[in-house]
Design a protein around this motif. Sequence first.
Motif: not given
Length: 346
Positions: A223-227, A7-8, A229, A303
């Motif tokens: 996990s999903l809102r803050e990205n 992520p990111n 994984g 992830t």
Amino acid sequence: MKYTTLPNTNTKVSKICLGTMTWGNQNTEAEGHAQMDYAFDQGVNFFDTAEMYPVPASPETQGRTSKIIGSWFKKTGNREKIILASKIVGRPSDYTAHIRTTGLSLNAITLALDAELKRLQTDYIDLYQIHWPERLTNTFGVRDYKHDPDDSWKDNFNEVLQGLEAMIKAGKIRHIGMSNEKAWGAMRYMEESKAHDLPRMITIQNAYSLINRVFEGDMAEVSLRENIGLLAYSPMAFGVLSGKYIKGTAEADARLTLFPRFARYSSKQSTEATRRYLKIAEDNNLTLAQMSLAFVNQQPFLTSNIIGATKMEQLKENIGSINVILNEEILDQINAVHAEIPNPAP
């Protein structure tokens, strides 16, 4: 193989991650090398280790796993083709006193990382993770949080992130992550990162399996809102979800045979749930291992799924799970069991 990205970042990782914690204890160096060879040939480019490994942790074996990975890098020249994750031990305990009795100060992080880089025969680690929180909280199979007002821990999220930032600036690590963390801790790290322009935790390595879906509570939303994984560990619940303990086919060197104290997934309720999942798998011409891993692989917050094996045939089956897709009917059957026996192994 299927791939995601950390992520990111633009870092591509295989959706199956090769776990390594048996190497140097249950597995020899040659066996570890053979596993890496096979996994790499199957498209697995993501390996996970820890300074503590192999487990059970002991002064005699500590660091052997990473040394085995390091010798494979030296032999094959594949370091640049692998996304490598490792972990630093969290709160000092009797279990890890032979590694470190200090907390996560800059000095402790620096010493731990330098020692791990030497074992791994590399100049950098792609993903460096805090193995478990320093505060007292409900980790490693403890179901509920019970507050301890006598806990001597002081809020040090900012200090930890500053220490990790120093290692990123030194070129020793590229990204950072958490492990065995809870929703409050994860959000505290996010808060400090945003408020003080500090490195961001991009992954969380927590237990997740058919008999431990605790992550689907608060952590799934985080996990999903803050990205952030999920790197799911113990997707096979220490081999329980292979069905071998129910069938009585576990070999003498199986993990729970060798180390019966690792009973986190062996309660009466876990065994009953596993029996039901085994029937679902067999009714659908799947092995329980394939179904268990495919279930994890399909989660939207995943992830990468960290698989581990002591035998090559286990490794082949585990990696092959990436090609198994569970249909809605199977998922409905799984969820029906979960509704009756929710999270028997916290």
